[in-house]
Write a protein that holds these residues in place. Structure first.
Motif, PDB file in Angstrom:
ATOM      1  N   ALA A 369       0.824  -1.205   0.000  1.00 54.52           N
ATOM      2  CA  ALA A 369       0.000   0.000   0.000  1.00 54.52           C
ATOM      3  C   ALA A 369       0.861   1.260   0.000  1.00 54.52           C
ATOM      4  CB  ALA A 369      -0.928  -0.007   1.212  1.00 54.52           C
ATOM      5  N   THR A 370       1.973   1.225   0.722  1.00 59.65           N
ATOM      6  CA  THR A 370       2.872   2.389   0.762  1.00 59.65           C
ATOM      7  C   THR A 370       3.511   2.626  -0.607  1.00 59.65           C
ATOM      8  OG1 THR A 370       3.326   1.989   3.105  1.00 59.65           O
ATOM      9  CG2 THR A 370       4.903   3.366   1.902  1.00 59.65           C
ATOM     10  N   ALA A 371       3.933   1.549  -1.265  1.00 54.04           N
ATOM     11  CA  ALA A 371       4.520   1.685  -2.600  1.00 54.04           C
ATOM     12  C   ALA A 371       3.487   2.221  -3.595  1.00 54.04           C
ATOM     13  CB  ALA A 371       5.061   0.337  -3.067  1.00 54.04           C
ATOM     14  N   LEU A 372       2.278   1.675  -3.563  1.00 50.53           N
ATOM     15  CA  LEU A 372       1.247   2.107  -4.499  1.00 50.53           C
ATOM     16  C   LEU A 372       0.814   3.549  -4.233  1.00 50.53           C
ATOM     17  CD1 LEU A 372      -0.834  -1.183  -4.624  1.00 50.53           C
ATOM     18  CD2 LEU A 372       0.292  -0.094  -6.583  1.00 50.53           C
ATOM     19  N   THR A 373       0.762   3.926  -2.967  1.00 50.25           N
ATOM     20  CA  THR A 373       0.398   5.308  -2.631  1.00 50.25           C
ATOM     21  C   THR A 373       1.431   6.291  -3.180  1.00 50.25           C
ATOM     22  OG1 THR A 373      -0.773   4.602  -0.634  1.00 50.25           O
ATOM     23  CG2 THR A 373      -0.060   6.898  -0.722  1.00 50.25           C
ATOM     24  N   SER A 374       2.702   5.895  -3.150  1.00 45.40           N
ATOM     25  CA  SER A 374       3.756   6.776  -3.676  1.00 45.40           C
ATOM     26  C   SER A 374       3.628   6.984  -5.181  1.00 45.40           C
ATOM     27  CB  SER A 374       5.136   6.190  -3.352  1.00 45.40           C
ATOM     28  OG  SER A 374       5.447   5.075  -4.178  1.00 45.40           O
ATOM     29  N   ILE A 375       2.932   6.070  -5.852  1.00 39.83           N
ATOM     30  CA  ILE A 375       2.771   6.159  -7.312  1.00 39.83           C
ATOM     31  C   ILE A 375       1.462   6.854  -7.685  1.00 39.83           C
ATOM     32  CG2 ILE A 375       2.556   4.833  -9.454  1.00 39.83           C
ATOM     33  CD1 ILE A 375       4.188   2.592  -8.024  1.00 39.83           C
ATOM     34  N   PHE A 376       0.364   6.403  -7.060  1.00 40.52           N
ATOM     35  CA  PHE A 376      -0.967   6.843  -7.489  1.00 40.52           C
ATOM     36  C   PHE A 376      -1.621   7.864  -6.549  1.00 40.52           C
ATOM     37  CE2 PHE A 376      -0.425   2.538  -9.267  1.00 40.52           C
ATOM     38  CZ  PHE A 376      -0.603   2.819 -10.612  1.00 40.52           C
ATOM     39  N   GLY A 377      -1.041   8.092  -5.375  1.00 39.01           N
ATOM     40  CA  GLY A 377      -1.608   9.062  -4.446  1.00 39.01           C
ATOM     41  C   GLY A 377      -2.365   8.411  -3.304  1.00 39.01           C
ATOM     42  N   ASP A 378      -2.668   9.226  -2.289  1.00 45.71           N
ATOM     43  CA  ASP A 378      -3.241   8.695  -1.054  1.00 45.71           C
ATOM     44  C   ASP A 378      -4.735   8.450  -1.153  1.00 45.71           C
ATOM     45  OD1 ASP A 378      -3.213   7.817   1.569  1.00 45.71           O
ATOM     46  OD2 ASP A 378      -3.626   9.796   2.377  1.00 45.71           O
ATOM     47  N   ASP A 379      -5.464   9.301  -1.840  1.00 46.56           N
ATOM     48  CA  ASP A 379      -6.929   9.174  -1.914  1.00 46.56           C
ATOM     49  C   ASP A 379      -7.344   8.533  -3.239  1.00 46.56           C
ATOM     50  OD1 ASP A 379      -7.260  10.418   0.590  1.00 46.56           O
ATOM     51  OD2 ASP A 379      -7.001  12.377  -0.340  1.00 46.56           O
ATOM     52  N   PHE A 380      -6.801   7.367  -3.484  1.00 42.83           N
ATOM     53  CA  PHE A 380      -7.057   6.677  -4.754  1.00 42.83           C
ATOM     54  C   PHE A 380      -8.147   5.634  -4.518  1.00 42.83           C
ATOM     55  CE2 PHE A 380      -6.420   3.761  -8.237  1.00 42.83           C
ATOM     56  CZ  PHE A 380      -6.017   4.575  -9.302  1.00 42.83           C
ATOM     57  N   HIS A 381      -9.369   5.971  -4.881  1.00 37.52           N
ATOM     58  CA  HIS A 381     -10.492   5.046  -4.720  1.00 37.52           C
ATOM     59  C   HIS A 381     -10.428   3.967  -5.799  1.00 37.52           C
ATOM     60  CE1 HIS A 381     -14.582   3.485  -5.299  1.00 37.52           C
ATOM     61  NE2 HIS A 381     -14.767   3.748  -4.011  1.00 37.52           N
ATOM     62  N   PHE A 382     -10.685   2.729  -5.413  1.00 39.43           N
ATOM     63  CA  PHE A 382     -10.694   1.652  -6.407  1.00 39.43           C
ATOM     64  C   PHE A 382     -11.644   0.548  -5.982  1.00 39.43           C
ATOM     65  CE2 PHE A 382      -7.446   0.514  -3.358  1.00 39.43           C
ATOM     66  CZ  PHE A 382      -7.521  -0.857  -3.222  1.00 39.43           C
ATOM     67  N   ASP A 383     -12.129  -0.156  -6.976  1.00 40.85           N
ATOM     68  CA  ASP A 383     -12.981  -1.324  -6.766  1.00 40.85           C
ATOM     69  C   ASP A 383     -12.135  -2.568  -6.989  1.00 40.85           C
ATOM     70  OD1 ASP A 383     -15.266   0.279  -6.369  1.00 40.85           O
ATOM     71  OD2 ASP A 383     -15.536   0.467  -8.544  1.00 40.85           O
ATOM     72  N   ASP A 384     -12.013  -3.369  -5.949  1.00 41.08           N
ATOM     73  CA  ASP A 384     -11.128  -4.536  -5.989  1.00 41.08           C
ATOM     74  C   ASP A 384     -11.917  -5.775  -6.405  1.00 41.08           C
ATOM     75  OD1 ASP A 384      -9.257  -6.496  -5.629  1.00 41.08           O
ATOM     76  OD2 ASP A 384      -8.788  -6.010  -3.542  1.00 41.08           O
ATOM     77  N   ASP A 385     -11.718  -6.188  -7.656  1.00 41.50           N
ATOM     78  CA  ASP A 385     -12.399  -7.387  -8.174  1.00 41.50           C
ATOM     79  C   ASP A 385     -11.463  -8.592  -8.258  1.00 41.50           C
ATOM     80  OD1 ASP A 385     -10.749  -6.656 -10.259  1.00 41.50           O
ATOM     81  OD2 ASP A 385     -12.336  -6.513 -11.771  1.00 41.50           O
ATOM     82  N   THR A 386     -10.346  -8.532  -7.521  1.00 43.75           N
ATOM     83  CA  THR A 386      -9.327  -9.579  -7.606  1.00 43.75           C
ATOM     84  C   THR A 386      -9.877 -10.955  -7.250  1.00 43.75           C
ATOM     85  OG1 THR A 386      -7.729  -7.900  -6.909  1.00 43.75           O
ATOM     86  CG2 THR A 386      -6.982 -10.179  -6.892  1.00 43.75           C
ATOM     87  N   GLU A 387     -10.828 -11.006  -6.328  1.00 35.84           N
ATOM     88  CA  GLU A 387     -11.317 -12.290  -5.836  1.00 35.84           C
ATOM     89  C   GLU A 387     -12.580 -12.776  -6.542  1.00 35.84           C
ATOM     90  OE1 GLU A 387      -9.737 -14.138  -3.580  1.00 35.84           O
ATOM     91  OE2 GLU A 387      -8.141 -12.685  -3.213  1.00 35.84           O
ATOM     92  N   VAL A 388     -13.037 -12.062  -7.549  1.00 40.83           N
ATOM     93  CA  VAL A 388     -14.246 -12.466  -8.265  1.00 40.83           C
ATOM     94  C   VAL A 388     -14.083 -13.867  -8.856  1.00 40.83           C
ATOM     95  CG1 VAL A 388     -15.651 -11.991 -10.309  1.00 40.83           C
ATOM     96  CG2 VAL A 388     -15.074 -10.138  -8.737  1.00 40.83           C
ATOM     97  N   ALA A 389     -12.882 -14.167  -9.334  1.00 44.03           N
ATOM     98  CA  ALA A 389     -12.619 -15.489  -9.926  1.00 44.03           C
ATOM     99  C   ALA A 389     -12.810 -16.624  -8.918  1.00 44.03           C
ATOM    100  CB  ALA A 389     -11.203 -15.533 -10.481  1.00 44.03           C
ATOM    101  N   TYR A 390     -12.793 -16.284  -7.624  1.00 42.62           N
ATOM    102  CA  TYR A 390     -12.947 -17.301  -6.579  1.00 42.62           C
ATOM    103  C   TYR A 390     -14.310 -17.219  -5.911  1.00 42.62           C
ATOM    104  CZ  TYR A 390      -8.046 -17.185  -7.562  1.00 42.62           C
ATOM    105  OH  TYR A 390      -6.850 -17.190  -8.232  1.00 42.62           O
ATOM    106  N   GLY A 391     -15.263 -16.590  -6.615  1.00 42.89           N
ATOM    107  CA  GLY A 391     -16.640 -16.558  -6.155  1.00 42.89           C
ATOM    108  C   GLY A 391     -16.942 -15.501  -5.115  1.00 42.89           C
ATOM    109  N   LEU A 392     -16.067 -14.524  -4.955  1.00 38.13           N
ATOM    110  CA  LEU A 392     -16.268 -13.484  -3.946  1.00 38.13           C
ATOM    111  C   LEU A 392     -16.589 -12.153  -4.620  1.00 38.13           C
ATOM    112  CD1 LEU A 392     -13.305 -14.396  -1.572  1.00 38.13           C
ATOM    113  CD2 LEU A 392     -15.727 -14.897  -1.228  1.00 38.13           C
ATOM    114  N   PRO A 393     -17.443 -11.344  -4.011  1.00 33.57           N
ATOM    115  CA  PRO A 393     -17.854 -10.088  -4.649  1.00 33.57           C
ATOM    116  C   PRO A 393     -16.774  -9.018  -4.607  1.00 33.57           C
ATOM    117  CG  PRO A 393     -18.815 -10.263  -2.455  1.00 33.57           C
ATOM    118  CD  PRO A 393     -18.117 -11.575  -2.722  1.00 33.57           C
TER     119      PRO A 393
END
Length: 445
Positions: A369-393
């Protein structure tokens, strides 16, 4: 008259010849090509069942190779040579070669990925299908890029082979201390041996040593009911009972399941035991990197930069966390709850096979999270669909740090960590991540 006929025939032959010639077009590599290559590596790692620490290594080296090739052709980015421990400058292309650096970077990424996994044929089939397309499009451009990409892949591979990984393959298995009640014991249902007890011997990428971010010790072990340690143990038990009593409506159970990321969950059916395969914690954050890059419309260089910086933070976080795990060697809640509170209790999540302190999810999530914040900023809203393939919303987050906090507390909800492991663990990860951000120059200001 005959002369006119000859000229006419030659004219039409020329038209037919030009029509039959293969059209040569430049080969364009897009961010989606890199996303697909990383996804393929993740797919193969799930199939091959790599442990979380090993998976972090598999992500890091191909990304570094790709980044180094592209940074050589982009003045806005700095080479990692001399910054990552032991990495020297990559070779120059031949003087007469016009290199498609994006293509060479993707080729190097695929080549190193193939060297790092077991099921090489799965990467080879994917690679060969792309090779055929690129060769048909522009054979000369493809050949030059391939030659350079493989040259750099070999350079990075030689550096990679000196990180002590091969030596740790022959080191002794973890020895369980059954006499000390505070020490980790294998947990049901598979009672597997401790995974990667020598991971602290892997050469770090940026941090000075595996112990540089050694956390404060956990509460002193005690099963006395007024002790701090027992209170944390009882808290795990009480939270588990409270959230499971809610049934399918439990938000806490949903959070635990979303961040489970256990690459090998053992399932017993009668006399049969089999595994359900999932991504690792590092893979989940690599998936978040893809989501962020796409949302930000990152170009190829920006995409490779995000993958590289994040995967380096994840890899060093595992080295740091595993150093502490086998130093403190702390017993898991499941073992103690069964011994001292409730012999029929089971955690929401299956307990992974290694010591408890600190929480790997917490450390890795804090660093990523610290590495990604340094790239994209602190208030970066996102929808995490990483687990959709495993049946999770899909779950939505206001920032990477909010996601890291949820990933950390999910381990308490899952019944597999005490509070100290998640709270101190996420701090350990953030401190490490900040060190990487402050000491690794990638994108020039």
């Amino acid at each position: 008259m005959n002369r006119i006929k000859v000229i006419t025939v030659l004219f039409f032959i020329g038209i037919l010849f030009n029509a039959c010639k293969k059209e040569v077009k430049p080969i364009i590599v897009t961010p989606n090509d890199f996303h697909a290559a990383v996804d393929k590596v993740t797919e193969v790692m799930i199939h091959d069942i790599f442990s979380p620490p090993v998976a972090s290594r598999i992500y890091a080296y191909p990304n570094i190779a790709a980044y180094e090739i592209m940074a050589k052709n982009n003045n806005d980015y700095s080479s990692l040579s001399g910054q990552l421990h032991g990495l020297s400058e990559i070779p120059e292309p031949k003087n007469d070669q016009q290199i498609n650096y994006d293509l060479a970077a993707l080729i190097a990424h695929m080549d190193l990925s193939k060297r790092l996994i077991f099921s090489e044929d799965r990467i080879e089939r994917y690679r060969d299908s792309l090779y055929g397309t690129w060769r048909d499009r522009n054979e000369s451009e493809f050949n030059s890029a391939k030659e350079y990409g493989l040259l750099v892949a070999q350079h990075v591979s030689e550096w990679m082979d000196k990180d002590n990984y091969k030596q740790t393959r022959t080191m002794p298995k973890f020895s369980v201390d059954s006499e000390d009640p505070s020490r980790w014991q294998p947990t049901p249902p598979a009672y597997m041996s401790g995974i990667e007890p020598h991971w602290n011997k892997i050469r770090p990428f940026v941090i000075d040593s595996a112990s540089q971010f050694k956390p404060t010790p956990p509460p002193a072990f005690s099963v006395e009911k007024d002790s701090d340690f027992y209170k944390e143990l009882k808290e795990v038990y009480d939270i588990s009972n409270e959230i499971t009593a809610k049934g399918d409506t439990s938000e806490e159970v949903a959070i635990a399941q979303f961040w489970d990321c256990n690459p090998y969950v053992s399932v017993t059916r009668g006399h049969l035991m089999f595994a359900t395969k999932k991504i690792t914690p590092g893979a989940h954050w690599i998936g978040i990197t893809k989501i962020a890059s796409r949302k930000n419309n990152a170009d190829v260089m920006e995409t490779v930069h995000a993958y590289t910086k994040t995967s380096i933070a994840i890899a060093d976080a595992f080295i740091s966390c595993w150093d502490e795990k086998y130093r403190s060697n702390l017993i898991r809640p499941e073992t103690l709850i069964n011994q001292h509170i409730d012999d029929s209790w089971e955690p929401v999540l299956q307990t992974p096979p290694f010591p408890e302190y600190t929480s790997g999810h917490s450390v890795v999530s804090g660093a990523a999270a610290t590495a990604l914040t340094s790239i994209f900023g602190d208030d970066f809203h996102f929808d995490d669909d990483t687990e959709v393939a495993y049946g999770l919303p899909v779950r939505s987050f206001e920032s990477f740090n909010k996601a890291a906090d949820e990933a950390a507390i999910s381990r308490m909800y899952g019944g597999i960590h005490y509070r100290a492991a998640v709270e101190i663990g996420v701090k350990q990860g953030r401190d490490l991540g900040r060190f990487i951000v402050d000491n690794l120059e990638t994108k020039k200001e």
